[in-house]
Design a protein around this motif. Structure first.
Motif, short mmCIF file in Angstrom:
data_model
loop_
_atom_site.label_atom_id
_atom_site.label_comp_id
_atom_site.label_asym_id
_atom_site.label_seq_id
_atom_site.Cartn_x
_atom_site.Cartn_y
_atom_site.Cartn_z
N LEU A 23 62.95 125.51 -4.51
CA LEU A 23 62.47 125.43 -5.89
C LEU A 23 60.97 125.67 -5.98
O LEU A 23 60.47 126.14 -6.98
CB LEU A 23 62.80 124.07 -6.50
N ARG A 24 60.23 125.35 -4.91
CA ARG A 24 58.77 125.53 -4.94
C ARG A 24 58.37 126.98 -5.03
O ARG A 24 57.27 127.30 -5.45
CB ARG A 24 58.13 124.89 -3.72
N SER A 25 59.27 127.91 -4.65
CA SER A 25 58.92 129.33 -4.70
C SER A 25 58.75 129.81 -6.13
O SER A 25 58.18 130.88 -6.36
CB SER A 25 60.00 130.16 -3.99
N TYR A 26 59.20 129.04 -7.10
CA TYR A 26 59.04 129.41 -8.50
C TYR A 26 57.74 128.87 -9.08
O TYR A 26 57.39 129.17 -10.20
CB TYR A 26 60.23 128.92 -9.33
N GLY A 27 57.02 128.07 -8.32
CA GLY A 27 55.77 127.50 -8.78
C GLY A 27 56.00 126.31 -9.69
O GLY A 27 57.13 125.87 -9.90
N GLY A 28 54.94 125.79 -10.24
CA GLY A 28 55.08 124.65 -11.14
C GLY A 28 55.44 123.39 -10.39
O GLY A 28 55.29 123.28 -9.19
N GLU A 29 55.92 122.41 -11.14
CA GLU A 29 56.30 121.13 -10.56
C GLU A 29 57.82 121.01 -10.57
O GLU A 29 58.48 121.47 -11.50
CB GLU A 29 55.70 119.98 -11.36
N ASN A 30 58.35 120.38 -9.56
CA ASN A 30 59.79 120.16 -9.44
C ASN A 30 60.02 118.71 -9.03
O ASN A 30 59.46 118.25 -8.05
CB ASN A 30 60.39 121.09 -8.38
N PHE A 31 60.83 118.02 -9.81
CA PHE A 31 61.15 116.63 -9.53
C PHE A 31 62.65 116.47 -9.37
O PHE A 31 63.42 117.12 -10.07
CB PHE A 31 60.72 115.72 -10.70
N THR A 32 63.05 115.60 -8.46
CA THR A 32 64.43 115.15 -8.38
C THR A 32 64.36 113.64 -8.59
O THR A 32 63.64 112.94 -7.88
CB THR A 32 65.06 115.49 -7.02
N LEU A 33 65.07 113.17 -9.60
CA LEU A 33 64.97 111.77 -10.02
C LEU A 33 66.31 111.08 -9.98
O LEU A 33 67.33 111.69 -10.28
CB LEU A 33 64.45 111.70 -11.46
N LEU A 34 66.31 109.81 -9.63
CA LEU A 34 67.48 108.96 -9.73
C LEU A 34 67.09 107.83 -10.67
O LEU A 34 66.08 107.16 -10.45
CB LEU A 34 67.90 108.41 -8.38
N LEU A 35 67.87 107.64 -11.74
CA LEU A 35 67.55 106.63 -12.73
C LEU A 35 68.80 105.93 -13.20
O LEU A 35 69.92 106.43 -13.01
CB LEU A 35 66.83 107.28 -13.92
#
Length: 159
Positions: A23-35
């Motif tokens: 996902l980092r290859s697209y740039g920006g920020e990427n989060f995976t969250l458990l809530l």
């Protein structure tokens, strides 16, 4: 036993997988969250470029988790009112972000992947690309399969 550090490292694998494009290859920020269903953040993993981190971005996962839980609850109510099958996956496509959400742990918890763009590209003044929706869904499904059984044992005590 609930081990947040182990869970965060498992969530991090979703951001940095070798089987599906990173996902980092697209740039920006990427989060995976458990809530939980109320929006309380239980675990998070972030993958982003250092140049794309705005000030105060450490609060962003908490804000996203609160919003995602509300949107999930409203979408689930609408699906139930239509007497349709229960909501399995929710994908939200925004101008500068893409969010994919599913339930895990016997439905007591929510798993969310959230990706943003870098912003405006200096070369052609267009917004940088977001990861394809299909890639987010594949990553979300794989992570759900991996976490569903262990989280189903603790979801009732955490949620």
């Amino acid at each position: 036993m609930f081990r947040p550090k182990v869970l965060a490292s498992v969530l991090n694998e979703a951001n940095e997988s070798s089987t599906v494009p990173d996902l980092r290859s697209y740039g920006g920020e990427n989060f995976t969250l458990l809530l939980n269903r109320e929006g309380a953040l239980l675990a998070a993993s972030a993958a982003h470029n250092a140049s794309s981190s705005p000030p105060g971005s450490n609060q962003q996962p908490r804000v996203v988790s609160a919003i995602v839980s509300t949107v999930w609850a409203l979408a689930s109510q609408n699906v139930a009112a239509l007497e349709a099958d229960p909501l399995n996956v929710l994908i939200v496509d925004c101008e500068k972000a893409r969010i994919a959400v599913t339930s895990v742990g016997n439905g007591g918890l929510l798993l969310c992947m959230y990706c943003t763009t870098k912003g405006i590209s200096p070369l052609n003044s267009s917004v940088a690309a977001l990861p394809p929706m299909g890639m987010l869904k594949v990553k979300l499904d794989a992570l759900k399969r991996h976490l569903d059984e262990p989280l189903s044992q603790i979801a009732t005590t955490v949620a």
